[in-house]
Design a protein around this motif. Sequence first.
Motif, PDB file in Angstrom:
ATOM      1  N   VAL A  19       0.878  -1.164   0.000  1.00 16.23           N
ATOM      2  CA  VAL A  19       0.000   0.000   0.000  1.00 16.23           C
ATOM      3  C   VAL A  19       0.920   1.220   0.000  1.00 16.23           C
ATOM      4  CG1 VAL A  19      -1.880   1.199   1.159  1.00 16.23           C
ATOM      5  CG2 VAL A  19      -1.733  -1.303   1.276  1.00 16.23           C
ATOM      6  N   LEU A  20       0.901   1.940  -1.112  1.00 16.23           N
ATOM      7  CA  LEU A  20       1.856   3.027  -1.350  1.00 16.23           C
ATOM      8  C   LEU A  20       1.120   4.359  -1.380  1.00 16.23           C
ATOM      9  CD1 LEU A  20       3.769   1.031  -4.060  1.00 16.23           C
ATOM     10  CD2 LEU A  20       4.427   1.329  -1.679  1.00 16.23           C
ATOM     11  N   LYS A  21       1.747   5.384  -0.793  1.00 10.73           N
ATOM     12  CA  LYS A  21       1.043   6.628  -0.487  1.00 10.73           C
ATOM     13  C   LYS A  21       0.474   7.368  -1.684  1.00 10.73           C
ATOM     14  CE  LYS A  21       5.190   9.458  -0.019  1.00 10.73           C
ATOM     15  NZ  LYS A  21       5.889  10.364   0.875  1.00 10.73           N
ATOM     16  N   ASP A  22       1.093   7.275  -2.856  1.00 11.61           N
ATOM     17  CA  ASP A  22       0.533   7.943  -4.034  1.00 11.61           C
ATOM     18  C   ASP A  22       1.210   7.408  -5.288  1.00 11.61           C
ATOM     19  OD1 ASP A  22       3.024   9.319  -4.243  1.00 11.61           O
ATOM     20  OD2 ASP A  22       2.230  11.043  -3.166  1.00 11.61           O
ATOM     21  N   GLN A  23       0.766   7.874  -6.441  1.00 13.89           N
ATOM     22  CA  GLN A  23       1.286   7.379  -7.703  1.00 13.89           C
ATOM     23  C   GLN A  23       2.772   7.675  -7.861  1.00 13.89           C
ATOM     24  OE1 GLN A  23      -0.889   8.672 -11.155  1.00 13.89           O
ATOM     25  NE2 GLN A  23       0.392   7.512 -12.560  1.00 13.89           N
ATOM     26  N   ALA A  24       3.210   8.877  -7.559  1.00  9.64           N
ATOM     27  CA  ALA A  24       4.625   9.230  -7.709  1.00  9.64           C
ATOM     28  C   ALA A  24       5.509   8.341  -6.838  1.00  9.64           C
ATOM     29  CB  ALA A  24       4.849  10.702  -7.376  1.00  9.64           C
ATOM     30  N   PRO A  87      -7.531  -9.505   8.186  1.00 13.23           N
ATOM     31  CA  PRO A  87      -7.661  -8.346   7.294  1.00 13.23           C
ATOM     32  C   PRO A  87      -8.698  -7.369   7.840  1.00 13.23           C
ATOM     33  CG  PRO A  87      -8.285 -10.390   6.156  1.00 13.23           C
ATOM     34  CD  PRO A  87      -7.915 -10.744   7.556  1.00 13.23           C
ATOM     35  N   PRO A  88      -8.634  -6.126   7.427  1.00 12.66           N
ATOM     36  CA  PRO A  88      -9.641  -5.162   7.888  1.00 12.66           C
ATOM     37  C   PRO A  88     -11.053  -5.688   7.617  1.00 12.66           C
ATOM     38  CG  PRO A  88      -7.920  -4.056   6.641  1.00 12.66           C
ATOM     39  CD  PRO A  88      -7.673  -5.525   6.502  1.00 12.66           C
ATOM     40  N   GLN A  89     -11.949  -5.400   8.537  1.00  9.08           N
ATOM     41  CA  GLN A  89     -13.320  -5.886   8.428  1.00  9.08           C
ATOM     42  C   GLN A  89     -14.319  -4.787   8.073  1.00  9.08           C
ATOM     43  OE1 GLN A  89     -13.962  -9.328   8.749  1.00  9.08           O
ATOM     44  NE2 GLN A  89     -11.733  -9.232   8.599  1.00  9.08           N
ATOM     45  N   VAL A  97      -9.688   0.546   3.110  1.00  8.86           N
ATOM     46  CA  VAL A  97      -8.404   0.970   2.557  1.00  8.86           C
ATOM     47  C   VAL A  97      -7.569   1.694   3.617  1.00  8.86           C
ATOM     48  CG1 VAL A  97      -7.317   2.496   0.857  1.00  8.86           C
ATOM     49  CG2 VAL A  97      -9.196   1.002   0.167  1.00  8.86           C
ATOM     50  N   ALA A  98      -8.199   2.540   4.412  1.00  5.72           N
ATOM     51  CA  ALA A  98      -7.473   3.286   5.456  1.00  5.72           C
ATOM     52  C   ALA A  98      -6.846   2.346   6.495  1.00  5.72           C
ATOM     53  CB  ALA A  98      -8.409   4.278   6.124  1.00  5.72           C
ATOM     54  N   ALA A  99      -7.423   1.167   6.692  1.00  3.50           N
ATOM     55  CA  ALA A  99      -6.916   0.227   7.696  1.00  3.50           C
ATOM     56  C   ALA A  99      -5.787  -0.661   7.173  1.00  3.50           C
ATOM     57  CB  ALA A  99      -8.072  -0.650   8.202  1.00  3.50           C
TER      58      ALA A  99
END
Length: 105
Positions: A19-24, A87-89, A97-99
């Motif tokens: 999970v990566l913070k943004d496209q760049a 996994p997040p529930q 996604v935030a979890a």
Amino acid sequence: MPTPTAPLILFDDDHYMYVLKDQAFAEAWWELPEEFTHGFDALARPLSMTGEPHGIHLFLTGEAPNEAELRRLVATHYDRHLRNQTPPQASALAEFVAALPREGG
């Protein structure tokens, strides 16, 4: 085509999730395009990857979200790599996604 909504959720050929913070950040961080198997933005829209090692580009492949596939791949990641964790529930996509655990802060 619009820009992917951050964060980006990418999966490699070992079913490992990133999970990566943004496209760049994702494009600078990901090294080998042949290891990429699936990707989604924060709205569960599918991503594709093109480019060469250390020079990749991510782009949306469509506007339609595929939340069920994203959740399935996240569950597979947890089953294979985080066996002692659940996994997040969250039922809402944004909360789900935030979890997810993030790479690189």
